[in-house]
Design a protein around this motif. Structure first.
Motif, short mmCIF file in Angstrom:
data_model
loop_
_atom_site.label_atom_id
_atom_site.label_comp_id
_atom_site.label_asym_id
_atom_site.label_seq_id
_atom_site.Cartn_x
_atom_site.Cartn_y
_atom_site.Cartn_z
N ALA A 199 0.83 -1.20 0.00
CA ALA A 199 0.00 0.00 0.00
C ALA A 199 0.87 1.25 0.00
O ALA A 199 0.64 2.19 -0.80
CB ALA A 199 -0.93 -0.01 1.20
N ARG A 200 1.86 1.28 0.86
CA ARG A 200 2.72 2.46 0.94
C ARG A 200 3.51 2.65 -0.35
O ARG A 200 3.74 3.80 -0.79
CB ARG A 200 3.67 2.34 2.13
CG ARG A 200 3.01 2.47 3.48
CD ARG A 200 2.31 3.82 3.66
NE ARG A 200 3.25 4.91 3.69
CZ ARG A 200 3.76 5.43 4.80
NH1 ARG A 200 3.39 4.94 5.97
NH2 ARG A 200 4.61 6.43 4.76
N GLN A 201 3.94 1.56 -0.98
CA GLN A 201 4.67 1.67 -2.25
C GLN A 201 3.81 2.31 -3.34
O GLN A 201 4.32 2.96 -4.24
CB GLN A 201 5.14 0.29 -2.70
CG GLN A 201 6.29 -0.28 -1.88
CD GLN A 201 6.60 -1.71 -2.24
OE1 GLN A 201 5.98 -2.30 -3.12
NE2 GLN A 201 7.57 -2.30 -1.55
N ARG A 202 2.50 2.13 -3.24
CA ARG A 202 1.58 2.69 -4.22
C ARG A 202 1.03 4.04 -3.77
O ARG A 202 0.08 4.57 -4.38
CB ARG A 202 0.43 1.71 -4.48
CG ARG A 202 0.91 0.34 -4.98
CD ARG A 202 -0.24 -0.49 -5.50
NE ARG A 202 -0.79 0.12 -6.72
CZ ARG A 202 -0.29 -0.04 -7.93
NH1 ARG A 202 0.81 -0.78 -8.11
NH2 ARG A 202 -0.84 0.54 -8.98
N GLY A 203 1.57 4.58 -2.69
CA GLY A 203 1.15 5.90 -2.22
C GLY A 203 -0.17 5.89 -1.47
O GLY A 203 -0.83 6.92 -1.36
N ILE A 204 -0.55 4.72 -0.96
CA ILE A 204 -1.81 4.60 -0.21
C ILE A 204 -1.48 4.54 1.27
O ILE A 204 -0.74 3.65 1.72
CB ILE A 204 -2.59 3.34 -0.63
CG1 ILE A 204 -2.88 3.35 -2.13
CG2 ILE A 204 -3.88 3.21 0.17
CD1 ILE A 204 -3.41 2.03 -2.67
N LEU A 205 -2.01 5.46 2.05
CA LEU A 205 -1.81 5.45 3.49
C LEU A 205 -2.76 4.46 4.15
O LEU A 205 -3.85 4.19 3.63
CB LEU A 205 -2.01 6.85 4.08
CG LEU A 205 -1.10 7.97 3.54
CD1 LEU A 205 -1.38 9.27 4.28
CD2 LEU A 205 0.36 7.58 3.66
N VAL A 206 -2.35 3.95 5.30
CA VAL A 206 -3.18 3.02 6.06
C VAL A 206 -3.26 3.51 7.50
O VAL A 206 -2.25 3.85 8.11
CB VAL A 206 -2.61 1.58 6.03
CG1 VAL A 206 -3.47 0.65 6.88
CG2 VAL A 206 -2.51 1.07 4.61
N SER A 207 -4.47 3.55 8.05
CA SER A 207 -4.65 3.89 9.46
C SER A 207 -5.44 2.78 10.13
O SER A 207 -6.09 1.97 9.47
CB SER A 207 -5.39 5.23 9.62
OG SER A 207 -6.71 5.15 9.09
N ASN A 208 -5.38 2.73 11.45
CA ASN A 208 -6.15 1.74 12.20
C ASN A 208 -6.72 2.39 13.45
O ASN A 208 -6.73 3.62 13.56
CB ASN A 208 -5.28 0.52 12.53
CG ASN A 208 -4.15 0.83 13.49
OD1 ASN A 208 -3.76 1.98 13.65
ND2 ASN A 208 -3.61 -0.19 14.12
N THR A 209 -7.20 1.59 14.40
CA THR A 209 -7.82 2.14 15.60
C THR A 209 -7.20 1.52 16.85
O THR A 209 -7.85 0.75 17.55
CB THR A 209 -9.35 1.90 15.59
OG1 THR A 209 -9.59 0.48 15.55
CG2 THR A 209 -10.00 2.55 14.38
N PRO A 210 -5.96 1.83 17.16
CA PRO A 210 -5.28 1.20 18.29
C PRO A 210 -5.83 1.68 19.63
O PRO A 210 -6.33 2.79 19.75
CB PRO A 210 -3.83 1.65 18.10
CG PRO A 210 -3.94 2.98 17.42
CD PRO A 210 -5.11 2.83 16.49
N GLY A 211 -5.72 0.82 20.62
CA GLY A 211 -6.08 1.21 21.98
C GLY A 211 -7.54 1.10 22.33
O GLY A 211 -7.89 0.99 23.50
#
Length: 337
Positions: free
Chosen positions: A99-111
């Motif tokens: 994803a990062r190589q293709r310029g796509i950011l990833v987020s999640n919901t920690p905690g």
């Protein structure tokens, strides 16, 4: 799929957001207010080709842990997709590096799931050691004929040794609860905790996982699934456990060699297990399901109304922050897990 929502009052184009599963009603309503949302009305897992089509038509994707998104799928996503805002803390179902190589950011919901999952861990420890499901089955079948001195004998928690595998947020929350039950807390982690944290948790560090497993009465798996943790509890390590030991897993099923665990439970080489996650998702080994000394749950560790709402709110914050041109607060960086 539901149709896109109407344009915003400001006139500024809103990002197209594809949500792959049904979310709490209040969360979906808020997302529809803020973004051009498309919801999965059927709440069924999208097929591979449907997921690719969704990624080609949206700017932001909101998947869940049931959505496996690999490098091949990401290569077909097209230029529109800019953010994958995962609904959940775990991200092993996503190819973060691709994803990062293709310029796509990833987020999640920690905690968000910390307290709920720690509660469920203690519930499973109690259920297995005190034989709660067996007692419930007796009552529901009408087979209880009154109290007897030797009937339904389980084990006392106080004084037992609990070995926590993975001492992150959830592992530490489990340790706090365990101390209140009188359990002696031991842990194995990639990095040792600070002395003041160890003291507050009344926890003893084991540099050697093998040595910890041989000493404890209960093992709680609270480690993420990574290449390094796959089958971390393999057949050799499971054989280090006492025959009276109990294994509890509320983290990721892949951390345990499920076939080896099943064999040892059947042979009486391990006393019992409480599992909320499984190596092959919802495909449960029928031999494991048939065992009376095992408590199986359908991935309920984080299943609280409050937890799901907080999860959705974190997803909204990550998307809104990204749309406003800033770094999502819960951005996932390759190698951080």
């Amino acid at each position: 799929m539901s149709p896109p929502s109407s344009p915003s009052d400001s006139g500024r184009p809103r990002p197209v957001v594809q949500v792959t599963r049904r979310l709490p009603e209040a969360i979906e309503a808020r997302m529809a207010e803020l973004f051009d949302c498309r919801f999965n009305e059927s709440d069924t897992r999208l097929a591979r080709e449907e997921m690719v089509a969704a990624m080609q038509s949206c700017e932001i994707l909101v998947p869940t842990l049931t959505d496996r998104i690999d490098a091949t799928m990401l290569a077909q996503a097209g230029p529109r997709l800019k953010l994958i805002a995962n609904f959940g803390a775990g991200i092993d179902h996503l190819d973060i590096a691709s994803a990062r190589q293709r310029g796509i950011l990833v987020s999640n919901t920690p905690g968000v799931v910390t307290e709920d999952t720690a509660d469920m861990t203690m519930a499973l420890i109690l259920a297995v050691t005190r034989r709660l499901p067996e007692g419930m089955a007796q009552m529901q079948a009408g087979n209880w004929h009154g109290w007897a001195p030797t009937a339904n004998l389980g084990g006392r928690l106080a004084g037992r040794r609990l070995g926590i595998l993975g001492m992150g947020r959830i592992g530490q929350a489990v340790a706090r609860r365990a101390a209140a039950f009188g359990l002696q807390v031991h842990y194995h982690n990639r990095r040792r905790l600070r002395p003041e944290t160890e003291a507050a948790l009344q926890a003893t560090w084991s540099e050697s996982l093998d040595r910890m497993l041989a000493r404890v009465d209960i093992v709680s798996v609270n480690a993420p699934h990574t290449p390094a943790t796959f089958h971390l509890l393999n057949a050799r390590r499971l054989k280090l456990l006492k025959p009276t030991a109990v294994v509890v897993n509320t983290s990721r099923g892949e951390v345990i060699d499920e076939n080896a665990l099943t064999r040892m439970l059947r042979a009486g080489e391990i006393a019992g297990a409480g599992l909320d996650v499984f190596e092959h998702g919802h495909e449960i080994n029928p031999r494991l399901r048939a065992l009376p000394n095992v408590v199986l749950l359908p991935h309920m560790g984080s299943a609280t109304v409050e937890g799901r709402a907080e999860m959705g709110e974190r997803v909204i914050v990550n998307i809104k922050t990204f749309v406003d041109g800033h770094r999502p607060p819960d951005l996932v960086v390759p190698g951080m897990f």
